[in-house]
Scaffold this motif. Structure first.
Motif, mmCIF file in Angstrom:
data_model
loop_
_atom_site.group_PDB
_atom_site.id
_atom_site.type_symbol
_atom_site.label_atom_id
_atom_site.label_comp_id
_atom_site.label_asym_id
_atom_site.label_seq_id
_atom_site.Cartn_x
_atom_site.Cartn_y
_atom_site.Cartn_z
ATOM 1 N N GLY A 95 -16.165 10.447 125.558
ATOM 2 C CA GLY A 95 -14.880 10.414 126.237
ATOM 3 C C GLY A 95 -14.383 9.010 126.526
ATOM 4 O O GLY A 95 -14.839 8.022 125.936
ATOM 5 N N THR A 96 -13.449 8.943 127.462
ATOM 6 C CA THR A 96 -12.766 7.697 127.791
ATOM 7 C C THR A 96 -12.645 7.558 129.303
ATOM 8 O O THR A 96 -12.437 8.551 130.005
ATOM 9 N N GLY A 97 -12.776 6.331 129.788
ATOM 10 C CA GLY A 97 -12.599 6.081 131.212
ATOM 11 C C GLY A 97 -13.803 5.394 131.819
ATOM 12 O O GLY A 97 -14.792 5.102 131.146
ATOM 13 N N SER A 98 -13.735 5.160 133.120
ATOM 14 C CA SER A 98 -14.773 4.382 133.790
ATOM 15 C C SER A 98 -16.124 5.084 133.777
ATOM 16 O O SER A 98 -17.163 4.441 133.559
ATOM 17 N N THR A 99 -16.140 6.399 133.980
ATOM 18 C CA THR A 99 -17.417 7.117 133.967
ATOM 19 C C THR A 99 -17.952 7.227 132.552
ATOM 20 O O THR A 99 -19.159 7.079 132.316
ATOM 21 N N GLY B 261 -15.674 12.181 131.544
ATOM 22 C CA GLY B 261 -15.393 12.337 132.960
ATOM 23 C C GLY B 261 -14.197 13.240 133.191
ATOM 24 O O GLY B 261 -13.699 13.909 132.282
ATOM 25 N N ALA B 262 -13.721 13.262 134.432
ATOM 26 C CA ALA B 262 -12.552 14.059 134.802
ATOM 27 C C ALA B 262 -11.850 13.379 135.965
ATOM 28 O O ALA B 262 -12.479 12.687 136.770
ATOM 29 N N ASP B 263 -10.548 13.583 136.038
ATOM 30 C CA ASP B 263 -9.792 13.101 137.198
ATOM 31 C C ASP B 263 -9.860 14.113 138.340
ATOM 32 O O ASP B 263 -9.823 13.737 139.510
ATOM 33 N N GLU B 264 -9.943 15.396 137.980
ATOM 34 C CA GLU B 264 -10.219 16.472 138.936
ATOM 35 C C GLU B 264 -10.962 17.571 138.197
ATOM 36 O O GLU B 264 -10.742 17.779 136.997
ATOM 37 N N GLN C 259 -20.681 21.936 123.190
ATOM 38 C CA GLN C 259 -20.919 21.849 124.626
ATOM 39 C C GLN C 259 -20.162 20.658 125.205
ATOM 40 O O GLN C 259 -20.176 19.569 124.635
ATOM 41 N N PHE C 260 -19.501 20.883 126.325
ATOM 42 C CA PHE C 260 -18.783 19.836 127.048
ATOM 43 C C PHE C 260 -19.552 19.577 128.340
ATOM 44 O O PHE C 260 -19.645 20.448 129.200
ATOM 45 N N VAL C 261 -20.098 18.371 128.453
ATOM 46 C CA VAL C 261 -20.786 17.956 129.672
ATOM 47 C C VAL C 261 -19.854 17.020 130.434
ATOM 48 O O VAL C 261 -19.521 15.932 129.954
ATOM 49 N N CYS C 262 -19.411 17.459 131.601
ATOM 50 C CA CYS C 262 -18.528 16.654 132.436
ATOM 51 C C CYS C 262 -19.364 15.838 133.408
ATOM 52 O O CYS C 262 -20.235 16.378 134.101
ATOM 53 N N ILE C 263 -19.100 14.542 133.456
ATOM 54 C CA ILE C 263 -19.796 13.634 134.368
ATOM 55 C C ILE C 263 -18.769 13.091 135.356
ATOM 56 O O ILE C 263 -17.723 12.590 134.961
#
Length: 223
Positions: free
Chosen positions: A27-31, A82-85, A112-116
């Motif tokens: 993904g993309t972003g700080s996490t 990651g996620a914003d919410e 599989q989608f692993v959200c951190i």
């Protein structure tokens, strides 16, 4: 732990899901950046990665991780982002980094989608974070008017151009009780590329960084 420490802990926990020889969706972003840094420590074990943005691709390459074009690979075993919410059904708002379209495409190609995420991202109802909508530039005003009809207050994210050459409208003032319904409705507006609701394709696993450590939850709503 601080918020950044929570992000980093969740990102490092995702490494346990990676198996030898895999091509990993990233993904993309700080996490996600913390995950890329952790992935670099096991780069000899994996075949490479598919990035959801030019920024993530550059970071992966800087670590010496091979980056594949999505067209060069088939279905991938895992996507980590990651996620914003994120709500209790593991449905998310994403796109704070303006990479929502490519994130959604890469996520759709993974089993599989692993959200951190850190603890601040967990919410009961989505919508406090403005919902990003990627639009074809000529359709910005049209899409904005249609979003108002849906109850939102769109604001153009001036100066931001996506990796696809498009613009972002951030929709404020939404209380998203039916994420699947709203995701579908917005995507039907002419000129919309996609929106930042990940309800039709929620996460399978949530790794939530908290002050007391990382909490893992499996999504019983999706297999």
């Amino acid at each position: 732990m601080t918020q950044d420490q929570q992000k980093q802990a969740a990102a490092r926990a995702a490494i346990d899901f990676i198996e030898d020889g895999w091509v990993v969706g990233v993904g993309t972003g700080s996490t996600a950046n913390y995950f890329i840094d952790a992935l670099a420590e096991i780069k000899q074990r994996i075949d490479g990665a598919v990035a959801s943005s030019e920024a993530s691709a550059a970071r992966l390459k800087a670590h010496g991780i091979r980056v594949f074009e999505l067209t060069a690979v088939g279905e991938m075993p895992i996507y980590v982002d990651g996620a914003d919410e994120i709500n209790g059904q593991w449905q998310m708002i994403k796109g704070g980094g303006a990479a929502l379209t490519r994130e959604k495409i890469v996520a759709q190609c993974c089993k599989q989608f692993v959200c951190i995420a850190d603890a601040s991202k967990q919410v009961r109802v989505l919508g406090q974070f403005p919902l990003p909508v990627e639009v074809i530039p000529m359709a910005r005003s049209l899409v904005g008017r249609e979003l108002v009809k849906l109850g939102g207050h769109p604001a153009w994210r001036e100066g931001v151009v996506t990796d696809n050459g498009n613009w972002i409208l951030d929709v404020h003032g939404l209380t998203i009780a039916e994420p699947i319904k709203l995701e579908t409705a917005i995507n039907q507006i002419p000129g919309v590329v996609t929106n930042g609701l990940f309800a039709l394709r929620p996460a399978n696993v949530l790794l939530l960084g908290t002050p007391d450590g990382v909490v893992r939850s499996n999504n019983t709503f999706v297999m």
